[in-house]
Scaffold this active site. Sequence first.
Site, mmCIF file in Angstrom:
data_model
loop_
_atom_site.group_PDB
_atom_site.id
_atom_site.type_symbol
_atom_site.label_atom_id
_atom_site.label_comp_id
_atom_site.label_asym_id
_atom_site.label_seq_id
_atom_site.Cartn_x
_atom_site.Cartn_y
_atom_site.Cartn_z
ATOM 1 N N TYR A 124 -1.479 0.108 11.057
ATOM 2 C CA TYR A 124 -2.093 -0.438 9.217
ATOM 3 C C TYR A 124 -0.837 0.030 8.401
ATOM 4 C CZ TYR A 124 -3.999 -0.656 5.026
ATOM 5 O OH TYR A 124 -4.185 -1.231 3.831
ATOM 6 N N GLU A 134 0.273 3.431 1.698
ATOM 7 C CA GLU A 134 0.023 4.279 3.455
ATOM 8 C C GLU A 134 1.818 4.022 3.585
ATOM 9 O OE1 GLU A 134 -2.265 5.419 4.495
ATOM 10 O OE2 GLU A 134 -1.941 5.451 6.651
ATOM 11 N N SER A 136 0.982 -1.338 0.057
ATOM 12 C CA SER A 136 -0.045 0.267 0.015
ATOM 13 C C SER A 136 0.442 1.698 0.284
ATOM 14 C CB SER A 136 -0.944 -0.072 1.370
ATOM 15 O OG SER A 136 -1.572 1.103 1.400
HETATM 16 P P1 NAP Z 1 -11.294 -4.641 1.854
HETATM 17 O O1 NAP Z 1 -12.485 -4.150 0.656
HETATM 18 O O2 NAP Z 1 -11.393 -3.833 2.877
HETATM 19 O O3 NAP Z 1 -11.646 -6.073 1.941
HETATM 20 C C1 NAP Z 1 -10.998 -7.194 2.448
HETATM 21 C C2 NAP Z 1 -11.191 -8.527 2.768
HETATM 22 O O4 NAP Z 1 -9.495 -8.789 3.637
HETATM 23 C C3 NAP Z 1 -11.982 -8.181 2.759
HETATM 24 O O5 NAP Z 1 -12.385 -9.610 1.731
HETATM 25 C C4 NAP Z 1 -12.673 -9.151 3.947
HETATM 26 O O6 NAP Z 1 -13.410 -10.427 4.940
HETATM 27 C C5 NAP Z 1 -11.033 -9.788 4.725
HETATM 28 N N1 NAP Z 1 -10.392 -9.795 6.203
HETATM 29 C C6 NAP Z 1 -10.934 -8.979 6.738
HETATM 30 N N2 NAP Z 1 -9.647 -9.324 7.738
HETATM 31 C C7 NAP Z 1 -9.369 -11.258 7.122
HETATM 32 C C8 NAP Z 1 -8.726 -11.997 7.904
HETATM 33 N N3 NAP Z 1 -8.157 -11.902 9.221
HETATM 34 N N4 NAP Z 1 -8.447 -13.343 7.320
HETATM 35 C C9 NAP Z 1 -8.918 -12.874 6.187
HETATM 36 N N5 NAP Z 1 -9.322 -12.062 5.463
HETATM 37 C C10 NAP Z 1 -9.921 -11.166 5.879
HETATM 38 O O7 NAP Z 1 -9.848 -4.086 1.094
HETATM 39 P P2 NAP Z 1 -10.039 -3.562 -0.630
HETATM 40 O O8 NAP Z 1 -9.661 -2.183 -0.604
HETATM 41 O O9 NAP Z 1 -10.952 -4.824 -1.310
HETATM 42 O O10 NAP Z 1 -7.909 -3.728 -0.406
HETATM 43 C C11 NAP Z 1 -7.602 -5.354 -0.587
HETATM 44 C C12 NAP Z 1 -6.246 -4.838 -0.104
HETATM 45 O O11 NAP Z 1 -5.468 -4.456 -1.203
HETATM 46 C C13 NAP Z 1 -6.188 -5.015 1.183
HETATM 47 O O12 NAP Z 1 -5.081 -5.787 1.808
HETATM 48 C C14 NAP Z 1 -5.772 -3.821 1.159
HETATM 49 O O13 NAP Z 1 -5.351 -3.481 2.675
HETATM 50 C C15 NAP Z 1 -5.091 -3.402 0.459
HETATM 51 N N6 NAP Z 1 -5.109 -2.157 -0.193
HETATM 52 C C16 NAP Z 1 -6.398 -1.749 -0.880
HETATM 53 C C17 NAP Z 1 -5.898 -0.280 -1.348
HETATM 54 C C18 NAP Z 1 -7.006 0.649 -1.704
HETATM 55 O O14 NAP Z 1 -7.151 1.528 -1.999
HETATM 56 N N7 NAP Z 1 -8.080 -0.160 -1.396
HETATM 57 C C19 NAP Z 1 -5.378 0.526 -1.907
HETATM 58 C C20 NAP Z 1 -3.543 -0.284 -0.952
HETATM 59 C C21 NAP Z 1 -3.622 -1.870 -0.700
HETATM 60 P P3 NAP Z 1 -14.825 -9.726 5.073
HETATM 61 O O15 NAP Z 1 -15.573 -9.419 4.756
HETATM 62 O O16 NAP Z 1 -14.866 -10.643 6.083
HETATM 63 O O17 NAP Z 1 -14.456 -9.143 5.731
HETATM 64 N N1 GDD Z 2 -12.691 7.231 5.481
HETATM 65 C C1 GDD Z 2 -12.928 8.740 6.359
HETATM 66 N N2 GDD Z 2 -13.834 9.061 7.107
HETATM 67 N N3 GDD Z 2 -11.291 9.201 5.854
HETATM 68 C C2 GDD Z 2 -11.409 11.093 5.854
HETATM 69 C C3 GDD Z 2 -12.757 11.330 6.767
HETATM 70 C C4 GDD Z 2 -13.999 9.968 6.903
HETATM 71 O O1 GDD Z 2 -15.091 10.908 7.835
HETATM 72 N N4 GDD Z 2 -12.908 12.437 6.682
HETATM 73 C C5 GDD Z 2 -11.431 12.779 6.183
HETATM 74 N N5 GDD Z 2 -11.101 12.018 5.462
HETATM 75 C C6 GDD Z 2 -9.701 11.767 5.368
HETATM 76 C C7 GDD Z 2 -8.612 10.625 5.556
HETATM 77 O O2 GDD Z 2 -8.303 10.873 7.345
HETATM 78 C C8 GDD Z 2 -7.942 10.396 5.438
HETATM 79 O O3 GDD Z 2 -7.127 10.836 4.624
HETATM 80 C C9 GDD Z 2 -8.859 10.614 3.611
HETATM 81 O O4 GDD Z 2 -9.449 11.092 3.880
HETATM 82 C C10 GDD Z 2 -8.240 8.930 3.025
HETATM 83 O O5 GDD Z 2 -9.185 8.351 3.979
HETATM 84 P P1 GDD Z 2 -9.668 6.793 3.534
HETATM 85 O O6 GDD Z 2 -10.813 7.028 2.590
HETATM 86 O O7 GDD Z 2 -10.482 6.281 4.723
HETATM 87 O O8 GDD Z 2 -8.298 5.779 3.108
HETATM 88 P P2 GDD Z 2 -7.287 6.172 2.683
HETATM 89 O O9 GDD Z 2 -5.850 6.979 2.306
HETATM 90 O O10 GDD Z 2 -6.883 6.643 4.734
HETATM 91 O O11 GDD Z 2 -6.655 4.367 3.362
HETATM 92 C C11 GDD Z 2 -7.128 3.515 1.882
HETATM 93 O O12 GDD Z 2 -5.918 4.112 1.410
HETATM 94 C C12 GDD Z 2 -4.975 3.007 1.637
HETATM 95 C C13 GDD Z 2 -3.852 3.094 0.457
HETATM 96 O O13 GDD Z 2 -3.319 4.748 0.485
HETATM 97 C C14 GDD Z 2 -7.564 2.234 2.713
HETATM 98 O O14 GDD Z 2 -7.928 1.401 1.330
HETATM 99 C C15 GDD Z 2 -5.871 1.468 2.852
HETATM 100 O O15 GDD Z 2 -6.537 0.257 2.870
HETATM 101 C C16 GDD Z 2 -4.972 1.578 1.534
HETATM 102 O O16 GDD Z 2 -4.205 0.879 2.124
#
Ligand code: NAP
Ligand code: GDD
Length: 316
Positions: A149, A127, A125
Amino acid sequence: MNKKKAFITGITGQDGSYLAEILLEKDYEVYGMVRRSSTFNRSRIDHLQGELELVYGDLGDSSVLNQLMRTIRPDEVYNLGAQSQVHISFDVPEYTADVVGTGVLRLLDAIREGDLHCRFYQASSSEMFGKVVEVPQRETTPFYPRSPYGVAKVYGYWITRNYRESYGMHATNGILFNHESPRRGENFVTRKITLGVGQILRGETDKLRLGNLDAKRDWGYARDYMEGAWRMLQQEEPDDYVLATNETHSVRECLEVAFGHAGLDWQQYVEVDERYIRPAEVDELIGDYSKAKAQLGWEPTVRFEELIRMMVDADR
Ligand code: NAP
Ligand code: GDD
């Protein structure tokens, strides 16, 4: 010819559902690991029912992971499972470290113990870049995580590289910047905003409470990013790749686009609520995806404004 087998953790999540669709289109046999929950949480993959093999397991349970790897013997493993909400990782730091960090080790070890010669994808990520030391961020930018995280993802990244270097495993990190879609979890900021717009339009609420409006992110479309993840595992050699759009936008800009698309003025509805402010923040992310473009032929197809409008249209 036998079909290729793929194993996906996190298949019920946003990315897992898109990746499953992509792999089925490419004629893979797709296995997805699911967790038991008290209510059904498979809405994102309901439309694929009958086409997927779902198996129970958890990234916290190495005996199940070992058994699944030995019996399924996949050709490709995609580790997408995670406690993926950054703010919540401050509330449950130890659990987050276990699933997001040690969980990667458990899965890699199950592959090694099972003597599998599969390819492995780790969902790393942006992050990890946290308090960024270089702009834009690329594969060689040093990490400075700002949340439990982010710290756990750094462990996942390095253990993936370590198993690649120690045991010659085909193990790859996709360092993905934020990616969204109408399937995005409801407590991530883009989806919270587009859901809020829908609720306001339907007269269900007249307030949207958010945290830091100044934070900036590089937001792309989730399906594009899962196509990129698949391409990474088709390379002869394992490596690490950034996927991003190379554009950054603030939460405030997201509000302008989302509310503007619905003909609303966001300032009349949005309130800043301290509960959504994080103990430490990642102020600004922007990724350089030129390596993925050059080596994978990958480019984002959906840009920020189109993405947010697509999400508003789905939620209204
Ligand atoms: P998400 O919608 O939150 O999905 C997370 C998945 O992980 C769900 O299927 C959840 O299952 C499963 N999970 C949670 N805890 C688990 C455990 N203990 N054992 C096995 N499975 C578990 O996340 P996403 O946005 O699809 O992201 C997919 C991956 O990419 C994650 O690893 C995330 O950290 C990473 N990532 C995401 C982003 C982004 O912007 N979306 C960016 C960079 C990296 P349940 O449905 O049962 O909760
Ligand atoms: N969730 C959330 N809720 N975020 C908020 C809010 C709120 O009400 N208000 C402002 N934000 C700001 C957060 O402080 C952060 O700076 C930004 O919006 C994005 O927050 P999220 O959408 O929660 O995403 P993230 O950047 O913290 O994390 C996501 O992206 C990562 C990759 O950079 C997640 O998908 C992570 O799993 C992923 O790794």
